[in-house]
Design a protein around this motif. Structure first.
Motif, PDB file in Angstrom:
ATOM      1  N   TYR A  64      41.462  23.782  48.072  1.00 54.79           N
ATOM      2  CA  TYR A  64      41.220  25.139  47.844  1.00 54.79           C
ATOM      3  C   TYR A  64      39.707  25.622  48.258  1.00 54.79           C
ATOM      4  CZ  TYR A  64      45.203  26.720  45.618  1.00 54.79           C
ATOM      5  OH  TYR A  64      46.509  27.054  45.155  1.00 54.79           O
ATOM      6  N   GLU A  65      38.861  24.422  48.440  1.00 52.34           N
ATOM      7  CA  GLU A  65      37.477  25.152  48.893  1.00 52.34           C
ATOM      8  C   GLU A  65      37.666  25.460  50.443  1.00 52.34           C
ATOM      9  OE1 GLU A  65      35.035  21.685  48.229  1.00 52.34           O
ATOM     10  OE2 GLU A  65      35.041  22.049  46.077  1.00 52.34           O
ATOM     11  N   SER A  66      38.609  24.944  51.214  1.00 50.86           N
ATOM     12  CA  SER A  66      38.736  25.162  52.581  1.00 50.86           C
ATOM     13  C   SER A  66      39.779  26.140  52.875  1.00 50.86           C
ATOM     14  CB  SER A  66      39.126  23.857  53.403  1.00 50.86           C
ATOM     15  OG  SER A  66      40.245  23.374  52.756  1.00 50.86           O
ATOM     16  N   PHE A  67      40.474  26.621  51.795  1.00 50.92           N
ATOM     17  CA  PHE A  67      41.275  27.827  51.988  1.00 50.92           C
ATOM     18  C   PHE A  67      40.721  29.235  52.081  1.00 50.92           C
ATOM     19  CE2 PHE A  67      45.156  25.437  49.613  1.00 50.92           C
ATOM     20  CZ  PHE A  67      45.301  24.678  50.748  1.00 50.92           C
ATOM     21  N   THR A  68      41.281  30.020  52.940  1.00 51.80           N
ATOM     22  CA  THR A  68      41.184  31.457  52.697  1.00 51.80           C
ATOM     23  C   THR A  68      42.050  32.208  52.086  1.00 51.80           C
ATOM     24  OG1 THR A  68      39.933  31.555  54.969  1.00 51.80           O
ATOM     25  CG2 THR A  68      40.713  33.782  54.165  1.00 51.80           C
ATOM     26  N   VAL A  69      41.728  32.517  50.655  1.00 50.74           N
ATOM     27  CA  VAL A  69      42.802  32.931  49.797  1.00 50.74           C
ATOM     28  C   VAL A  69      42.766  34.401  49.843  1.00 50.74           C
ATOM     29  CG1 VAL A  69      43.530  33.020  47.160  1.00 50.74           C
ATOM     30  CG2 VAL A  69      42.320  31.259  48.155  1.00 50.74           C
ATOM     31  N   ALA A  70      43.863  35.008  49.931  1.00 53.32           N
ATOM     32  CA  ALA A  70      44.162  36.275  50.044  1.00 53.32           C
ATOM     33  C   ALA A  70      43.750  37.238  48.755  1.00 53.32           C
ATOM     34  CB  ALA A  70      45.677  36.723  50.187  1.00 53.32           C
ATOM     35  N   GLU A  71      43.228  38.604  48.877  1.00 54.91           N
ATOM     36  CA  GLU A  71      42.514  38.739  47.835  1.00 54.91           C
ATOM     37  C   GLU A  71      43.521  39.242  46.671  1.00 54.91           C
ATOM     38  OE1 GLU A  71      39.634  40.510  45.533  1.00 54.91           O
ATOM     39  OE2 GLU A  71      39.368  39.707  47.586  1.00 54.91           O
ATOM     40  N   ASP A  72      45.011  39.593  47.005  1.00 52.23           N
ATOM     41  CA  ASP A  72      45.900  39.908  45.990  1.00 52.23           C
ATOM     42  C   ASP A  72      46.705  38.611  45.449  1.00 52.23           C
ATOM     43  OD1 ASP A  72      47.334  39.166  48.245  1.00 52.23           O
ATOM     44  OD2 ASP A  72      48.507  41.059  48.076  1.00 52.23           O
ATOM     45  N   SER A  73      46.369  37.357  46.056  1.00 49.24           N
ATOM     46  CA  SER A  73      46.989  35.972  45.554  1.00 49.24           C
ATOM     47  C   SER A  73      46.648  35.941  44.067  1.00 49.24           C
ATOM     48  CB  SER A  73      46.457  34.912  46.156  1.00 49.24           C
ATOM     49  OG  SER A  73      47.085  33.751  45.956  1.00 49.24           O
ATOM     50  N   PRO A  74      47.650  35.286  43.348  1.00 47.75           N
ATOM     51  CA  PRO A  74      47.630  35.081  41.953  1.00 47.75           C
ATOM     52  C   PRO A  74      47.098  33.775  41.772  1.00 47.75           C
ATOM     53  CG  PRO A  74      50.121  34.743  42.515  1.00 47.75           C
ATOM     54  CD  PRO A  74      49.224  35.504  43.704  1.00 47.75           C
ATOM     55  N   ILE A  75      46.971  33.117  42.813  1.00 43.36           N
ATOM     56  CA  ILE A  75      46.238  31.676  42.814  1.00 43.36           C
ATOM     57  C   ILE A  75      44.974  31.586  43.782  1.00 43.36           C
ATOM     58  CG2 ILE A  75      46.694  29.182  43.024  1.00 43.36           C
ATOM     59  CD1 ILE A  75      49.748  29.947  42.756  1.00 43.36           C
ATOM     60  N   LYS A  76      43.991  31.351  42.984  1.00 44.04           N
ATOM     61  CA  LYS A  76      42.804  31.281  43.948  1.00 44.04           C
ATOM     62  C   LYS A  76      41.690  30.070  43.725  1.00 44.04           C
ATOM     63  CE  LYS A  76      41.693  36.235  43.735  1.00 44.04           C
ATOM     64  NZ  LYS A  76      43.198  36.485  43.386  1.00 44.04           N
ATOM     65  N   GLY A  77      42.428  29.027  42.909  1.00 41.37           N
ATOM     66  CA  GLY A  77      41.603  27.572  42.737  1.00 41.37           C
ATOM     67  C   GLY A  77      42.727  26.745  42.056  1.00 41.37           C
ATOM     68  N   ALA A  78      42.174  25.527  41.737  1.00 41.74           N
ATOM     69  CA  ALA A  78      42.993  24.374  41.032  1.00 41.74           C
ATOM     70  C   ALA A  78      43.271  24.989  39.642  1.00 41.74           C
ATOM     71  CB  ALA A  78      42.203  23.418  40.959  1.00 41.74           C
ATOM     72  N   ASN A  79      42.600  25.346  39.000  1.00 43.42           N
ATOM     73  CA  ASN A  79      43.124  26.012  37.686  1.00 43.42           C
ATOM     74  C   ASN A  79      44.211  26.857  37.702  1.00 43.42           C
ATOM     75  OD1 ASN A  79      41.303  23.896  36.255  1.00 43.42           O
ATOM     76  ND2 ASN A  79      39.742  25.590  36.262  1.00 43.42           N
TER      77      ASN A  79
END
Length: 243
Positions: A64-79
């Protein structure tokens, strides 16, 4: 949509006996609805459900540190990812044993007005319905009892739901898991449980009434069983506290 059929782990033979300890209301609901309730994993009291083993958690956090996460994504990290998996994992827990178990009565049949239903792996597999579902998998497997730090290697995302801490090993659990995980359309707004059709007359081999219950309750359970056409014998349990 996928047509999912229950797949059984090779180590579970068809004649392995399985038990569920439930109160009278759940017993009646099972017979009346002819469905098996699979509870969403985060509704269990054990907050360790779905916990990533340490090596797996570290790998996911790095990813997840290397991902570009979309602003509206419900998943932004391991937790967030763990929470998402828990909200898309539906479980039915069964106790493996050739006979009734006093500890299971104490834990899951606390009220003397409870019963234990007994089936086998083979009967459960042949009696449970296929699922027309967008689910990823529908499996019956043994639970592994291990500490997080002792589980090594890369695991698939359903594996943590078959790993529990060692102090639960007395449960001798096998569990059904329905995973509704979807990489393309993740969703945390999921129902607290899912029902799957079950031919209860075919599946249930025996009904045990709580060993500390009174005679009137045994008669009630026998009457209810007859009403719903059960062929399985209804007997009083042995391993209670009354002498």
């Amino acid at each position: 949509m996928r047509n999912l059929q229950l797949k059984v782990e090779d180590s579970l033979s068809d004649d392995t006996k399985l038990w569920r300890y439930i109160d009278l209301a759940k017993f009646i609901s099972l017979l009346d609805s002819r469905t098996l309730w699979l509870a969403r994993s985060d509704t269990f009291r054990d907050q360790g459900e779905g916990q990533f083993p340490q090596e797996m958690r570290v790998a996911i956090e790095k990813a997840y540190e290397s991902f570009t996460v979309a602003e509206d994504s419900p998943i932004k990290g391991a937790n967030d990812f763990k929470e998402y998996l828990c909200k898309n994992a539906y479980v039915s827990c069964w106790h493996k044993n050739v006979d009734e178990n006093m500890v299971m009565w104490e834990l899951y049949g606390r009220d003397s007005n409870s019963v234990a239903i007994q089936t086998t792996v083979g009967k459960l597999k042949s009696s449970i319905s296929k699922l027309d579902s967008g689910g990823l998998e529908f499996h019956l497997k043994n639970v592994q009892y291990s500490r997080d730090q002792d589980v090594e290697g890369k695991l698939n995302y359903s594996a943590p739901f078959f790993i529990k801490r060692p102090h639960f090993s007395f449960e001798q659990e096998a569990r059904i898991l329905l995973s509704t995980y979807s990489a393309s359309s993740p969703n945390k707004d999921t129902p607290p449980g899912i029902t799957v059709g079950l031919d209860v007359v075919e599946a249930i081999e025996k009904v045990l009434v709580h060993p500390d219950s009174h005679d009137w309750f045994t008669k009630v359970v026998k009457s209810i069983s007859r009403k719903y056409g059960l062929k399985a014998p209804v007997e009083s349990g042995v391993y209670g506290n009354r002498f």
